[in-house]
Design a protein around this motif. Structure first.
Motif, PDB file in Angstrom:
ATOM      1  N   TYR A  14      15.457   2.564   5.553  1.00 35.30           N
ATOM      2  CA  TYR A  14      14.694   2.377   6.798  1.00 35.30           C
ATOM      3  C   TYR A  14      13.397   3.180   6.773  1.00 35.30           C
ATOM      4  O   TYR A  14      12.345   2.692   7.220  1.00 35.30           O
ATOM      5  N   SER A  15      13.427   4.391   6.239  1.00 32.32           N
ATOM      6  CA  SER A  15      12.203   5.200   6.149  1.00 32.32           C
ATOM      7  C   SER A  15      11.189   4.547   5.208  1.00 32.32           C
ATOM      8  O   SER A  15       9.976   4.549   5.481  1.00 32.32           O
ATOM      9  N   SER A  16      11.677   3.963   4.119  1.00 29.67           N
ATOM     10  CA  SER A  16      10.784   3.249   3.201  1.00 29.67           C
ATOM     11  C   SER A  16      10.196   2.013   3.875  1.00 29.67           C
ATOM     12  O   SER A  16       9.014   1.684   3.686  1.00 29.67           O
ATOM     13  N   PHE A  17      11.002   1.333   4.679  1.00 31.95           N
ATOM     14  CA  PHE A  17      10.512   0.162   5.405  1.00 31.95           C
ATOM     15  C   PHE A  17       9.413   0.547   6.401  1.00 31.95           C
ATOM     16  O   PHE A  17       8.396  -0.149   6.524  1.00 31.95           O
ATOM     17  N   LEU A  18       9.598   1.658   7.119  1.00 33.30           N
ATOM     18  CA  LEU A  18       8.581   2.117   8.065  1.00 33.30           C
ATOM     19  C   LEU A  18       7.268   2.433   7.349  1.00 33.30           C
ATOM     20  O   LEU A  18       6.178   2.119   7.855  1.00 33.30           O
ATOM     21  N   GLN A  19       7.368   3.040   6.180  1.00 32.25           N
ATOM     22  CA  GLN A  19       6.149   3.353   5.428  1.00 32.25           C
ATOM     23  C   GLN A  19       5.473   2.080   4.917  1.00 32.25           C
ATOM     24  O   GLN A  19       4.240   1.967   4.943  1.00 32.25           O
TER      25      GLN A  19
END
Length: 436
Positions: free
Chosen positions: A130-135
């Motif tokens: 999810y953090s990679s998706f936000l970035q």
């Protein structure tokens, strides 16, 4: 008990359970408005629409919109549910897991411990994704490894805390904690759905007649869901007379085994939704022509989408029912108790008889699930309101969990009622013994 609602708060234990459950729900609601450090909610919500037909759209439904708001509870209760389902499926493959399920309280404690460890691992993996998706989406104020590390820690702690709240509700509250967390997540999106319908009326996308028809349809669907949730095929069983110690005879009894029309609950729809979201998810993160064509073929509101979705629901209904219900174990338990089905030999014949009936009653249950799941797509094609897309699944969960919670509350009231009756009986018995 004409009006049981006042009685809920007159029973001290039940009152404490209800207040504790509401407190946990309040904490969950407050956490649903705290954004992860460094997240850009405005950018995320501006691009959230293009991911509505992906895994994120399905996931966001069951966590109450926390994914689209990038909150500390974005993972919700789903990692814990995924871990629980994982061990249910593993029990059919690995004898070790199956043996633990049959070992009673000690085995269940060990499985619960394994489920918790697996939940922590799933939380960490999903938080990293999810953090990679936000970035990738650009919904981060200061991208980098610092944001990824912080987000993974915060979301993992949030997921573990929700798991703890769910277990506490199950132990000290009313109802099943995991189910109630999903129920509350769905209910909090109802005002937005109502607002979307009202906006459609104001923009003349839906007429007043269409609104009345929609309300009548929702009432009919609710009645159908309640009827099918409670429906069961009762298999009669006979318990013979038995001598119990010192020549006492226990009289024979007649009972029944209830086989629910919908034993699998909402799980087949969740599995089918996940599979149907695969083309859209691949297309959202890939520009390959074949992937884009596949996503266009399986777009909602197409005939192929309806057919594939319904076929997957029927398949997963049979699959999940076979996982959670074992006719052989049931037949063995009946044989150990000396009970039998009239006209059917104990043992293998009983297992075959139960399996045949279960196969027959599962068919209407699977078709019913498919219809309930497809109705929102038909409503979407009529109203154009995207918020109704998962309405059938939401309604099925709300009604099922609501009925289960109400039944548990009624059981508490009945136990309290009979407890008072038995206390009066013991007082009278002591009085009798005094004069004997």
């Amino acid at each position: 008990m004409a009006n049981p609602i006042p009685a809920l708060f007159r029973a001290p234990e039940l009152k404490d359970k209800i207040l504790f459950t509401l407190l946990m729900m309040l904490i969950y609601r407050l956490g649903s408005h705290i954004t992860v450090p460094g997240g850009d909610v405005v950018t995320l919500q501006a691009n959230a629409g293009q991911y509505s037909n992906t895994f994120l759209g399905v996931y966001d439904l069951f966590v109450g919109g926390n994914v689209s708001r990038a909150t500390i509870f974005a993972l919700g209760i789903m990692p814990y549910i995924s871990a629980s389902i994982m061990f249910q499926l593993l029990s059919a493959v690995f004898p070790t897991v199956q043996k633990l399920q049959r070992e009673g309280e000690q085995g269940r404690k060990k499985l619960t411990q394994w489920t918790r460890y697996t939940t922590v691992l799933l939380c960490a993996v999903q938080a990293f994704g999810y953090s990679s998706f936000l970035q990738t989406l650009g919904a981060v104020n200061s991208p980098g490894m610092g944001f990824v590390f912080t987000t993974v820690i915060v979301l993992t702690v949030g997921g573990v805390f929700i798991m703890w709240m769910g277990e506490q509700i199950t132990e000290r509250g009313v109802g099943n904690g995991m189910s109630l967390m999903i129920l509350f997540s769905i209910i909090q999106s109802f005002p937005a759905t109502a607002g979307g319908i009202w906006e459609s009326i104001q923009n003349e996308q839906m007429s007043l007649f269409g609104l009345i028809l929609l309300v009548l349809m929702m009432v009919a669907i609710t009645a159908g869901v309640v009827a099918m949730t409670m429906a069961a095929r009762k298999i009669p069983i006979q318990i013979p007379r038995k001598v119990v110690g010192r020549g006492r005879i226990r009289e024979g009894q007649k009972s029944h085994i209830p086989l629910r029309i919908n034993s699998a609950g909402v799980m087949p729809i969740i599995f089918a939704l996940s599979f149907m979201a695969v083309p859209g998810t691949l297309a959202a993160f890939s520009s390959v022509g074949v992937v884009q064509d596949l996503a266009n073929i399986f777009q909602p509101q197409t005939l192929l989408y309806y057919f594939t979705y319904a076929a997957l629901i029927i398949f997963f209904t049979y699959f999940y029912t076979a996982i959670i219900f074992n006719p052989v174990d049931l037949a063995e338990n009946l044989k150990k108790q000396g009970a039998f089905i009239p006209g059917v030999k104990p043992g293998a014949r009983t297992a075959q008889y139960i399996d045949r009936i279960l196969t027959r009653v599962t068919l209407p249950g699977s078709v019913y699930l498919a219809v309930i799941a497809l109705i929102p797509s038909w409503m979407l094609s009529y109203t154009g309101n995207q918020s109704l897309m998962f309405g059938g699944t939401s309604l099925l969960i709300v009604v099922g969990v609501g009925l289960d919670t109400v039944q548990q509350a009624q059981q508490h009231l009945l136990l309290r009622h009979y407890d008072g009756f038995m206390k009066k009986g013991r007082v009278k018995m002591r009085g009798r013994q005094r004069y004997m």
